[in-house]
Enzyme design. Structure first.
Site, PDB file in Angstrom:
ATOM      1  N   GLU A 199       0.829  -1.221   0.000  1.00  0.00           N
ATOM      2  CA  GLU A 199       0.000   0.000   0.000  1.00  0.00           C
ATOM      3  C   GLU A 199       0.853   1.256   0.000  1.00  0.00           C
ATOM      4  OE1 GLU A 199      -2.097   3.439   1.850  1.00  0.00           O
ATOM      5  OE2 GLU A 199      -0.306   2.359   2.536  1.00  0.00           O
ATOM      6  N   GLU A 225      -7.098   2.232   8.324  1.00  0.00           N
ATOM      7  CA  GLU A 225      -5.816   2.861   8.010  1.00  0.00           C
ATOM      8  C   GLU A 225      -5.219   3.548   9.233  1.00  0.00           C
ATOM      9  OE1 GLU A 225      -3.268   3.666   6.527  1.00  0.00           O
ATOM     10  OE2 GLU A 225      -3.386   2.960   4.475  1.00  0.00           O
TER      11      GLU A 225
END
Length: 935
Positions: A199, A225
């Site tokens: 990511e 996140e």
């Protein structure tokens, strides 16, 4: 003293209520903002089937080393996660869970995509994702995706980015496959848990998921996140109101649509996997993330010791409740066959209240409310003014002569003086606001980074400065010896209502044109101020008609009272004051100041040489020397006005102000404008205090004296203090570049212009060497300092010049084949001076991938492999009118776990930089080794 006298609009009750309201609400809001909620009791954890101790141990395990995609520790973490998932599923199945579970170890998803770089960028990536599908009882319903990424940056342990999300996903799998829980709560809609890898570099892992068959199963998602190190997990953004209703199930909601609008408007430049799920897969869902402090983001301070069990539970607990609501939702709105896979929802407006309640409505509902509030209050105010005027009771702007006129020798006012106070609030607002905005420019000029470590000191400075100046103007103009008026509060509310009305017009336009919902708090402040302003008009109905009010002058007696009969008005003659002489009392009307700034009647001494004609009488029921007709006004009306205009607007506006300041106060280290930070805080300070300003002239001077001291102290500190501390360290971005043909290397530090040179000057290798200082080409607003760094040793036992092998073969006049391979790495790149318009990547044992690049072509190709030292074969083609005769081939090193031996230049920065500085990565590779290859 009667009850009505005790709650009348006088300094003591106003001061007590104002101080109690501001202190209690601001304290509560700060507590929610700074302190995560407590961990749930054990019985609740057992009910969910989760183990927070195991989660914490897992977090410690995966954050023991840096784990970027291009590091061997990344493989170790992946192996650990696969084993943990397998063990969790196996244990629950042994204990009786009979639902269908599928674990996917994805080593086949490869993707080639445009990277979105302005200069043209193409990325080739080979995924290593882990997926767990827990099927629900209704196979016709699409599962809900819950996602986290298990890689970290090369300079951070990633406890919150994204370690806590990863262990949350593990516990979610455990909870929703728990046999004791599944007996009564077996999910109807399944769950697809995704742990993606890569990511941190162009959202690569999510893009690999998008081409996997399982990427087509889910139509809704929860993305977890981290962009800080601790605190609460906030609802970053949401696609629509329908999916946001799942978040309402959270017992401790935290977030506001303002953060989502930051992404929508482009003010927030960074991205999460949310972007891939929505744009590439057409999904609908939620982005939940840790968000502060940003100074620890992507640094060694993003570790377990800088976070807490409370933070972990806030993310885990919220995720459990969100997924519980999502898996129970059997509606078909996320399973449309037409259009995007998940259909289309409605823009939403959402916010939390004290981290306990969650408000949610559709954007078009907010727009309808906005238009209603623009129109209806104007009609109500106009209608009220009409009836007041026709009944002869509209005292605002009046200067009606008294009937009959008072005796000339009385020196009493001769008109209603209803226009007094008209300009008081505008002057106070302009003076105080201009000073606060001016202070923002001053701080940005003298000490622009002070908000980095001391945002609350900046808040205190702005708030106290605006309060003191607004109080000085409002109280000074209303002083008993200047221009006292009973209509000051009403004028302030009416004029402030007009100001908010104009702001509300802009809110309506932003909703209609840009679909921006952040102005929802304006509706709250506007409504409160309107109700208070309307009450200021309604209370006038209690007054006598201006043309029939009479004062019985004969009733004024030696005790200083006047008996007011309901038959005539009082006047507003500015020249009606008696001339002062040597016998005039220091306080007119023979009154003395009270403790809280009001005036009390002084009994007339029998031997006093004053006559009633030489001093105005004190009228019972009238504050100080305000207009005599104010005795008919309700003494308690200020209380509902205060309750309408202050508490609720204070909650909404302060919550948004804290979010904005905390989200931006440390962005100066990234090159963002520091002036923007201070202007945001200055404007929000004005909006926080503005609704309560009509009461300032009745608040004790002791409060303002205290705030004046605060203002002086914080201003001095903010202008003079060093802006960084050991707990709020300045991020400096590191990279080292090596020419593998010549052996020449340069180490770079990129940071804020005022401090990066002092960091470099502290390094032993930089002593006595020439420094190259330039503006950084990649991070606008920051300065780059380069020097000959200590050479890296990333090729193992081989010399550095053999780290990268690259060659090129020309296939035709407009095409070529390039082979590139690096030792002990799985990330390289190719850079071209002229753009190429066709790319095909060939890998042994892997399907060739090729697709058109962007319309302007591409000048860079990033190459990522799931295997080490395998290399790539890339075929390129370019336009006939272009010339590509060479390529810069580069391989990357991103493993800093043994920096002292392998990247000594980085270790030197970590070892010798000031304690107020901390290293972060500048790019994908901490070390780049490159050479030019002719085609």
């Amino acid at each position: 003293m009667t009850f009505l006298e005790a709650i009348s609009f006088r300094p003591l009750p106003v001061t007590l209520l104002a101080v109690a309201t501001y202190i209690s609400l601001l304290t509560g809001l700060l507590w929610v903002h700074l302190v995560p909620p407590k961990v749930a009791p054990q019985f609740e954890l057992n009910r969910w089937g989760v183990n927070l101790t195991d989660a914490w141990q897992d977090l410690r395990q995966i954050t023991g080393e840096f784990r970027p995609y291009n590091a061997h520790s990344n493989d170790d973490v992946r192996d650990f996660l696969l084993k943990r998932i397998t063990d969790i599923v196996k244990e629950n199945q042994i204990n009786g869970y009979d639902g269908e579970i599928e674990i996917v170890d994805d080593n086949s998803s490869n993707v080639l995509f445009e990277g979105g770089n302005a200069n043209g960028l193409t990325v080739y990536f080979e995924g290593t994702n882990i997926m767990v599908l827990v099927r629900g009882t209704d196979a016709t319903l699409s599962p809900v995706l819950v996602n986290a990424h298990y890689d970290s940056v090369s300079t951070g342990y990633g406890a919150t980015d994204d370690g806590m999300a990863v262990v949350t996903v593990l516990q979610l799998v455990k909870a929703f496959t728990n046999p004791s829980r599944a007996g009564e709560h077996r999910i109807q809609r399944g769950i697809l848990a995704l742990l993606n890898n890569g990511e941190e570099d162009f959202l690569n892992g999510a893009r690999a998921f998008a081409v996997h068959p399982m990427g087509k199963l889910a139509h809704s998602f929860l993305n977890l996140e981290g962009a800080g190190a601790g605190g609460r997990a906030t609802l970053f953004r949401s696609t629509d109101a329908e999916v946001t209703k799942w978040y309402k199930a959270s017992k401790r909601p935290f977030g506001t649509v303002v953060s989502g609008d930051g992404f929508k408007s482009g003010l927030v430049k960074s991205q999460t996997d949310y972007k891939v799920f929505t744009e590439n897969l057409g999904m609908r869902g939620l982005d939940v993330a840790f968000w502060e402090p940003r100074s620890r983001y992507h640094t060694v301070d993003d570790d377990v010791k800088h976070t807490t069990h409370r933070s972990l539970w806030h993310m885990l607990g919220s995720s459990l409740e969100i997924l519980e609501a999502a898996t129970r939702d059997t509606g078909r709105e996320f399973d449309h066959e037409e259009g995007p896979p998940a259909g289309v929802g409605h823009d939403g407006v959402w916010f939390d209240l004290f981290g306990r309640a969650f408000g949610l409505l559709r954007l078009h509902t907010l727009f309808a409310l906005t238009i209603t509030l623009i129109i209806v209050p104007v009609i109500m105010m106009a209608t009220t003014v009409y009836f007041l005027h026709t009944s002869g009771k509209f005292y605002y702007l009046s200067n009606t002569p008294l009937v009959p006129q008072p005796p000339d020798e009385s020196h009493l006012p001769r008109t209603t003086r209803g226009w007094r106070g008209l300009f008081r609030f505008p002057v106070a607002f302009v003076v105080a606001s201009a000073a606060v905005v001016g202070m923002a420019y001053l701080v940005d000029k003298i000490n622009p980074m002070i908000a980095y470590s001391s945002q609350f000191s900046v808040w205190a400075m702005f708030l106290s400065l605006w309060w003191c100046l607004a109080w000085f103007v409002l109280r000074g103009a209303d002083a008993d010896t200047v221009r006292p008026t009973a209509l000051g509060r009403g004028y302030a509310f009416i004029e402030q209502w007009a100001l908010w009305w104009v702001v509300l017009i802009f809110v309506a336009v932003s909703i209609d044109q840009s679909h921006i919902a952040s102005g929802y708090f304006v509706l709250v402040s506007y409504t409160g101020v309107f109700l208070a302003a309307w009450l200021s008009l309604l209370e006038l109905f209690g007054l006598p008609r201006k043309t029939s009010q009479r004062v019985s002058y004969e009733s004024i007696h030696s005790e200083g009272h006047s008996q007011i009969a309901p038959s005539g008005p009082v006047s507003d003659d500015e020249d009606s004051e008696p001339e002062a002489n040597e016998r005039t009392h220091l306080f007119r009307g023979e009154r003395r100041p009270t403790t809280f700034g009001g005036f009390a009647r002084r009994d007339t001494d029998a031997h006093s040489s004053h006559s009633l004609a030489e001093s105005e009488p004190h009228i019972h029921g009238v504050f100080g020397r305000e207009q005599a007709w104010s005795a008919w006004l309700p003494t308690w009306i200020w209380i509902p006005q205060f309750l309408f205009s202050v508490p609720v607007p204070l909650i909404f506006t302060t919550s948004i102000g804290l979010l904005l300041s905390t989200a931006t106060n440390q962005t100066g280290a990234d090159g963002s404008s520091t002036l923007t930070i201070y202007l945001i805080m200055a404007i929000m300070s004005i909006l926080i205090l503005l609704p309560g300003s009509p009461f300032y002239h009745r608040i004790s001077y002791q409060i303002t004296l205290f705030l004046f001291v605060v203002c002086i102290a914080t201003t001095t500190y903010n202008l003079a203090a060093f802006p960084f501390t050991d707990s709020s360290r300045l991020k400096v971005y590191f990279q080292q570049s090596v020419n593998l043909d010549t052996g020449v290397n340069s180490a770079y530090l990129v940071a804020h212009p005022g401090y990066v040179e002092s960091v470099v000057s502290s390094l032993p290798s930089a002593q006595g060497t020439p420094l190259n200082i330039t503006a950084d080409p990649g991070r606008v607003g920051l300065k780059r300092v380069s020097w000959p760094g200590i050479p890296p040793k990333v090729a193992g036992d081989a010399p550095m010049k053999s780290w990268l092998e690259a060659n090129a073969t020309k296939l035709s006049a407009t095409s070529a084949r390039i082979n590139i391979r690096g030792l002990n790495t799985r990330a390289c790149k190719l850079n071209f001076k002229e753009p190429v318009n066709s790319i095909v990547v060939n890998r042994k044992g892997v399907e060739n991938l090729g697709e058109p690049v962007g319309p302007q072509g591409t000048k860079e190709i990033r190459l990522w492999s799931r295997e080490w030292e395998q290399g790539w074969e890339v075929e390129i083609a370019w336009a006939a009118d272009s010339s590509v005769d060479g390529v810069k081939a580069t391989c990357l090193w991103a493993d800093a776990n043994n920096a002292r031996q392998e990247i000594p230049a980085l270790w030197e920065v970590e070892r010798f930089a000031p304690s107020w500085g901390v290293v972060s990565k500048l790019a994908d590779g901490l070390v780049e080794g490159w050479r030019e290859v002719r085609i």
